[in-house]
Enzyme design. Structure first.
Site, mmCIF file in Angstrom:
data_model
loop_
_atom_site.group_PDB
_atom_site.id
_atom_site.type_symbol
_atom_site.label_atom_id
_atom_site.label_comp_id
_atom_site.label_asym_id
_atom_site.label_seq_id
_atom_site.Cartn_x
_atom_site.Cartn_y
_atom_site.Cartn_z
ATOM 1 C CG PHE A 339 2.995 41.577 18.000
ATOM 2 C CD1 PHE A 339 2.287 41.479 16.814
ATOM 3 C CD2 PHE A 339 2.332 42.060 19.117
ATOM 4 C CE1 PHE A 339 0.952 41.862 16.734
ATOM 5 C CE2 PHE A 339 0.999 42.443 19.061
ATOM 6 C CZ PHE A 339 0.303 42.336 17.865
ATOM 7 C CG ASP A 340 7.313 35.881 20.588
ATOM 8 O OD1 ASP A 340 7.379 36.735 21.490
ATOM 9 O OD2 ASP A 340 6.802 34.764 20.764
ATOM 10 N N GLY A 347 15.404 35.536 13.906
ATOM 11 C CA GLY A 347 16.837 35.370 13.716
ATOM 12 C C GLY A 347 17.612 35.662 14.980
ATOM 13 C CE1 TYR A 424 4.079 29.954 25.690
ATOM 14 C CE2 TYR A 424 4.629 27.951 24.513
ATOM 15 C CZ TYR A 424 3.727 28.696 25.245
ATOM 16 O OH TYR A 424 2.487 28.180 25.527
ATOM 17 C CE1 TYR A 426 5.305 29.545 19.693
ATOM 18 C CE2 TYR A 426 6.985 31.090 20.429
ATOM 19 C CZ TYR A 426 5.678 30.640 20.445
ATOM 20 O OH TYR A 426 4.745 31.286 21.217
#
Length: 699
Positions: A339-340, A347, A424, A426
């Site tokens: 749950f990044d 932020g 990762y 995004y």
């Protein structure tokens, strides 16, 4: 989530602390305010108390107070005074005592301070994650396990701490599950070596209260649950993504984005941290916080050249939550569900964006101020970039009788940030166009999470992407929170479907069909149906289009995606409360911002959007909130390694009977005089042809 009031709250007036200077109610906290807040919280404890601050952020005003303020502001009227508050989440360091506090900055007062109950854990922070890496690698037991691998002298071992996850088995305390890798042993000086090409079978678990390794897991690397003691490791070749290790193409010519007169947008600084953006009849405020990253407030659009004409569209928009559940059912991989946003924060993980690399053209950057674990201001540069981009043809028509073409190119305004979550990346952007439309786009890239696999083994829950390297399949499920204000805050949710007309004397040939609307009057979870082209719309039934009399609306274009595959009784499913429907609709309540709940770290579920929707509130013609889900099923492939090409997905919001005509009609036509395109002539090119000669008699 249980809470306990832990201390009396005196009105504190600190010597040497600057009094609060008035800011816009939606402006993020300033550096001075963050310092002020931490001192006010610290004043509740003995001088030597060591506090660990997880978040110091703006406590947004209650909507009942803020809506009249924004309406007055939009119409040039006198605004009321709104007191400014901060929200604080903090630990007493090296304990499990997580607290929440509300600080009234206008009154310099701690209004509340509570300790949260069991199974409620704060997110990771930058300093803590680095400490977990250090603890794992310095542990004597871990070093003894690494020694069994007989790695070449000078090999660097890397630790990636993961939020521990939840399975209900001895997971009450807050922990990190660390996955170990090594850099290329044959090139030890390359600090940017792709260590994900060298996963190890050793996985220490770090306790965040005692700050010690409490267990060393050995990872299964075969096709079942069995594990093996570490043994001498066969060193595989590297697999690098760094351009310095590639033979780069030489036939790519430059493509420059040039705006000789500058950009068409205007950004107004409001105080130290507030920003107002105006572009092509759009007006909105940009905020930024530790958890959500970019937040848009008070999104409005105009019908003409006048900026303010009371056409509000959205009160607030942000990425609320995301989850990445993995497919490997074996311990400890079965707990991998990142749950990044809730576990770390968009932020917190934001990149410093680079001119000419992350953003092209005439760029405006926004900085942000967050907090360190010690409660000090942390200035983050260039975390948001704002720029324009060409989006191809916006509209065109050619009158074939006269040959005259009318053509307009579409331009977009992009508000973009990029986050790095260990392996990762995004790339996340709000994108506005000149036809009154908004998109939210996510591009997923970076490096797939890898784990060791034995030679000759194949498993159905992942793909081998390099010798000895398995990339497990996984899902990416995002939840976009949309607080609509379509010409006001009294809105409704409907869906429309296309259905064939029954064959009859009226529909003699069986080709007719109708589009029908269905009102949703209770909160709940709802899904797209592509067979009927089910499309959800947000309407204001009290405001009608002047041409056709229909309610003004915005429709939601959300792509279909496979919902969470984990069993409904699993912890993955219970925790990711947003992941089983395309849309959740709830009645607005202050504080209900995060689809997976406020605290996702090792959470149990029960305090997210599914729970709110199950209240079955009346949401007809009222203040409703939507959580729009979209996602990717990432069945990994070898082309995703050593770095993954961008996977692109977006949600769009388009006006329906909101305007009285195409709102992009007044965009200047596309012309060569402005565009200055260049005609390329191919050297030596000759179009093949066939000739015939007419004889003397015309045959």
């Amino acid at each position: 989530m249980s809470t306990e009031q832990v201390s009396s709250i005196p009105s504190v007036d600190l010597v040497g602390v600057a009094k609060h200077v008035s800011s816009h109610p939606l402006s993020p906290l300033t550096s001075a305010e963050i310092s002020n807040v931490s001192k006010l919280v610290q004043s509740l404890y003995p001088r030597n108390a060591n506090l660990q601050y997880k978040s110091i952020t703006l406590q947004e005003p209650e909507k009942a107070h803020l809506v009249p303020f924004l309406n007055a502001e939009r119409n040039g009227l006198k605004t009321s005074t709104i007191e400014r508050r901060a929200f604080v989440a903090y630990y007493i360091r090296n304990t499990d005592k997580l607290h929440e506090a509300i600080i009234n900055l206008s009154r310099q007062k701690v209004e509340s301070n509570v300790r949260l109950g069991p199974n409620t854990h704060g997110p990771g922070d930058a300093e803590e994650i680095l400490l977990a890496e250090k603890i794992a690698l310095q542990d004597e037991g871990v070093q003894a396990e690494i020694a069994k691998l007989q790695l070449p002298e000078g090999t660097s071992v890397i630790s990636d701490p993961w939020i521990y996850g939840s399975d209900g088995i001895n997971d009450e305390q807050r922990m990190y599950q660390c996955f170990l890798y090594m850099r290329d042993p044959n090139n030890p000086l390359n600090l940017d070596s792709n260590h994900y090409a060298f996963p190890l079978t050793i996985s220490p678990v770090v306790d965040t209260v005692k700050w010690k390794v409490i267990r060393i897991d050995l990872l299964p690397s075969g096709s079942d649950h069995s594990i093996k003691e570490p043994r001498p490791l066969k060193i595989q070749p590297p697999n690098e993504y760094d351009p310095a290790y590639q033979q780069l193409r030489t036939d790519l010519k430059p493509l420059n984005v040039v705006q000789p007169e500058g950009a068409s947008f205007k950004i107004t600084q409001v105080g130290d941290t507030g920003r107002v953006v105006e572009w092509q009849k759009w007006f909105f405020r940009v905020g930024f916080n530790q958890r959500e990253g970019v937040v848009l407030h008070d999104v409005c659009v105009s019908l003409d050249e006048v900026r303010y004409d009371n056409r509000s569209i959205f009160y607030r928009m942000s990425l609320s939550d995301m989850v990445i559940p993995y497919a490997d059912p074996r311990h400890p991989f079965h707990k991998k569900a990142a749950f990044d946003l809730g576990d770390a924060g968009a932020g917190l993980m934001a990149n410093n964006l680079k001119l000419g690399c992350d953003c092209l053209g005439s760029i405006h950057y926004l900085d942000a101020v967050l907090n360190t674990d010690k409660g000090e201001p942390w200035h983050m540069e260039n975390v948001v970039c704002i720029h324009e981009q060409d989006a191809g043809i916006g509209w065109k028509h050619t009158n074939y009788r006269t040959g005259k073409a009318a053509i307009v190119r579409s331009r977009e305004l992009v508000v973009q940030s990029i986050i790095t979550v260990a392996n990762y990346e995004y790339i996340m952007a709000f994108i506005f166009n000149q036809a009154g439309e908004i998109k939210y786009e996510v591009r997923a890239t970076g490096i797939v999470s890898t784990q060791p696999v034995d030679a000759g083994v194949e498993v159905p829950w992942g793909t081998i992407v390099h010798p000895g390297v398995l990339a497990a399949h996984h899902q990416h499920i995002f939840s976009l929170r949309v607080d609509p204000a379509i010409d006001g805050n009294s809105n409704r949710l409907i869906y429309e479907e296309a259905h064939p007309m029954p064959r009859s004397d009226f529909n003699l040939h069986g080709v007719g069909y109708t589009v029908e609307e269905t009102l949703i009057d209770r909160s709940g979870g709802f899904d797209i149906n592509t067979d009927h082209n089910r499309t959800f719309k947000i309407q204001n039934s009290s405001v009608r289009n002047p041409v056709n009399g229909k309610p003004v609306a915005y429709k939601i274009h959300a792509p279909p995606f496979q919902k969470m595959l984990a069993d409904p009784d699993s912890f993955h499913f219970k925790r990711a409360e947003f992941a089983n429907h395309n849309i959740y609709a709830t009645k607005y309540r202050d504080g209900e911002l995060y689809a997976g709940g406020k605290y996702t770290n090792q959470s149990r579920g029960g305090d997210g959007v599914r729970s709110w929707a199950n209240r079955k509130d009346d949401i007809k013609d009222t203040d409703l909130v939507l959580f729009v889900q979209f996602g990717l099923q990432h069945a990994t492939r070898i082309e995703d390694f050593p770095v993954m090409p961008c996977e692109i997905i977006h949600v769009a919001f388009k006006p329906v009977n909101f305007f009285d005509k195409n709102p992009a009609l007044d965009v200047p036509p596309s012309s060569q005089e402005v565009n200055r395109s260049t005609l390329l002539e191919a050297e030596g090119h000759h179009q093949p042809s066939v000739e015939t000669k007419v004889g003397e008699k015309g045959e």
